[in-house]
Design an enzyme around this catalytic site. Structure first.
Site, mmCIF file in Angstrom:
data_model
loop_
_atom_site.group_PDB
_atom_site.id
_atom_site.type_symbol
_atom_site.label_atom_id
_atom_site.label_comp_id
_atom_site.label_asym_id
_atom_site.label_seq_id
_atom_site.Cartn_x
_atom_site.Cartn_y
_atom_site.Cartn_z
ATOM 1 C CG HIS A 23 -31.547 30.695 28.054
ATOM 2 N ND1 HIS A 23 -32.722 30.732 29.145
ATOM 3 C CD2 HIS A 23 -31.566 29.774 27.431
ATOM 4 C CE1 HIS A 23 -32.778 29.435 29.187
ATOM 5 N NE2 HIS A 23 -32.436 28.834 28.216
ATOM 6 C CG HIS A 30 -29.441 24.833 30.312
ATOM 7 N ND1 HIS A 30 -28.935 25.521 29.435
ATOM 8 C CD2 HIS A 30 -30.826 24.766 30.165
ATOM 9 C CE1 HIS A 30 -29.619 26.047 28.713
ATOM 10 N NE2 HIS A 30 -31.268 25.540 29.082
ATOM 11 C CB CYS A 65 -39.972 23.830 26.029
ATOM 12 S SG CYS A 65 -40.174 23.126 24.354
ATOM 13 C CG HIS A 67 -35.175 24.836 31.907
ATOM 14 N ND1 HIS A 67 -35.911 25.995 31.443
ATOM 15 C CD2 HIS A 67 -34.234 24.786 30.961
ATOM 16 C CE1 HIS A 67 -35.526 26.467 30.256
ATOM 17 N NE2 HIS A 67 -34.389 25.681 30.009
ATOM 18 C CD GLU A 85 -44.864 26.979 28.972
ATOM 19 O OE1 GLU A 85 -45.157 26.603 27.972
ATOM 20 O OE2 GLU A 85 -43.568 26.770 29.356
ATOM 21 C CE1 TYR A 102 -32.406 23.993 21.180
ATOM 22 C CE2 TYR A 102 -32.816 22.114 22.613
ATOM 23 C CZ TYR A 102 -32.887 23.512 22.298
ATOM 24 O OH TYR A 102 -33.624 24.294 23.128
ATOM 25 C CD GLU A 111 -33.063 27.488 24.944
ATOM 26 O OE1 GLU A 111 -31.940 27.093 25.795
ATOM 27 O OE2 GLU A 111 -33.960 27.943 25.425
ATOM 28 C CD GLU A 113 -33.051 23.952 26.241
ATOM 29 O OE1 GLU A 113 -33.525 24.646 27.452
ATOM 30 O OE2 GLU A 113 -33.699 23.081 25.667
ATOM 31 C CD1 TRP A 158 -38.018 22.452 20.996
ATOM 32 C CD2 TRP A 158 -36.766 24.324 20.665
ATOM 33 N NE1 TRP A 158 -38.674 23.218 21.497
ATOM 34 C CE2 TRP A 158 -38.009 24.577 21.160
ATOM 35 C CE3 TRP A 158 -35.896 25.426 20.509
ATOM 36 C CZ2 TRP A 158 -38.382 25.990 21.431
ATOM 37 C CZ3 TRP A 158 -36.065 26.538 20.799
ATOM 38 C CH2 TRP A 158 -37.528 27.088 21.300
#
Length: 193
Positions: A23, A30, A65, A67, A85, A102, A111, A113, A158
């Site tokens: 980032h 990604h 959110c 990855h 989290e 976005y 960002e 993604e 997002w």
């Protein structure tokens, strides 16, 4: 060490990069995901990102959110991040928006993604990790939609875009049609099972 799966414009995997370095002002495209978690009262969990986060610190957003990692199925990645989290075990994880994409910028950090959107249910209360999540709250879905899509909304970019698309699926989240996993970007589709 977490990494992100780099993508070409068609959503095919190009390799991976250390999450701590990806980032920047020129973040490569990604693979990511977003999830909206509901309780038995049909309230959605919204979270405020920790002020220590690199991207959008202290901003309200959707439930979780993250990855996916190499060879990690998308649903497993969603469940892993919710446990990490928020201390939550997810039920009924469903894919809703397989091709959401976005690009947004915050203080020079971008960002970028392909970010399929999921929904899930829980029967427990969150126990957030302070280095990831600063605050949580349960909201009625209509109230969340009003806040997230209002002009000048303070939600993450997002989340604002996703809320607009999810509202188009109808008012009853239990009736939202699940999307087929084949509709995911190719890199995500390879991680379904």
């Amino acid at each position: 060490m977490e990494h992100v799966i780099l993508l070409d414009e068609s959503g095919n995997a190009l390799g991976h990069q250390d999450k701590r370095t990806v980032h920047t002002a020129s973040t490569p495209l990604h693979l990511a995901f977003s999830c909206y978690i509901f309780n038995a009262d049909d309230q959605v969990l919204v979270t405020r990102r920790s002020p220590r986060k690199l991207t959008w610190p202290g901003v309200w957003t959707n439930s979780v959110c993250g990855h996916p990692q190499e060879s990690e199925p998308m649903v497993a990645a969603v469940s892993r991040r919710a446990a990490y989290e928020l201390g939550l075990a997810l039920d009924e994880v469903r894919l809703l928006l397989p091709r959401f994409r976005y690009r947004a910028e915050w203080s020079g950090v971008v960002e970028n993604e392909m970010c399929p959107v999921f929904t899930a249910s829980v029967s427990a209360e969150p126990r957030p990790r302070p280095d990831e999540v600063d605050a949580v709250r349960w909201m009625a879905w209509p109230a969340f939609l009003r806040e997230a899509t209002a002009a000048g909304s303070s939600y993450s970019p997002w989340c604002q875009l996703q809320a607009t698309l999810l509202a188009q699926l109808g008012p009853d989240r239990r009736a939202w049609p699940a999307a087929p996993s084949a509709a995911l970007p190719p890199a995500g589709h390879a991680l379904v099972h």
